[in-house]
Write an enzyme that holds these catalytic residues in place. Structure first.
Site: not given
Length: 172
Positions: A136-138
């Protein structure tokens, strides 16, 4: 890892040969090799739509998951969630439940570490190649890069949380 090809032509067929150093494209088709079909996208890039295996092996598939699927995996407690955002981003926004942080710029060295050093540095056991891992990231862009990197290392159960932190927050 497959490379995305650029071309000014309409959809076409190319031949791809897999070598340990990568994939080489040959536009001259022969009947002896399997063909891969590419299609044109909005940005004049061609993307693979037919997956053929090379030397009887196929690359692991990166599965995109949404909020509902991520919640299901979290509730079942059967997945390692790695957030690849920076520590500053995490401090400013928050973290996904049960996630660990390995910033994208550290990922290549992190997965090269011994299990003992990995545990010491990231406070989680180094995942084995069959463990389910969600990146996951932004917004799901850096996490996709992370997915590609670890599948190139041989990890098989890799998921990209496409909504990222901002998608997670929007469901609250």
């Amino acid at each position: 890892m497959l490379k995305i090809l650029k071309s000014n032509f309409s959809p076409f067929m190319v031949q791809m040969y897999h070598f340990s150093s990568g994939i080489i494209v040959n536009k001259q088709l022969t009947k002896k090799m399997k063909h891969m079909i590419l299609y044109k996208t909005n940005s004049n890039l061609y993307s693979l739509i037919q997956n053929c295996s090379f030397a009887d092996t196929s690359s692991p598939i990166i599965a995109d998951i949404n909020y509902e699927k991520l919640k299901e995996l979290i509730n079942q407690n059967e997945v390692l969630i790695i957030d690849v955002r920076t520590k500053e981003e995490l401090a400013a926004t928050g973290v996904l439940p049960n996630s660990s942080n390995i910033p994208l710029d550290e990922l290549s060295t992190a997965f090269e570490l011994t299990p003992e050093i990995f545990l010491e540095k990231y406070y989680i056991p180094k995942p084995d190649k069959d463990q389910k891992i969600v990146f996951s990231c932004a917004k799901g862009i850096r996490s996709l890069k992370a997915c590609h990197y670890v599948t190139d290392l041989g990890y098989k159960n890799v998921f990209n949380y496409t909504e990222g932190w901002f998608g997670w927050e929007s469901h609250k």
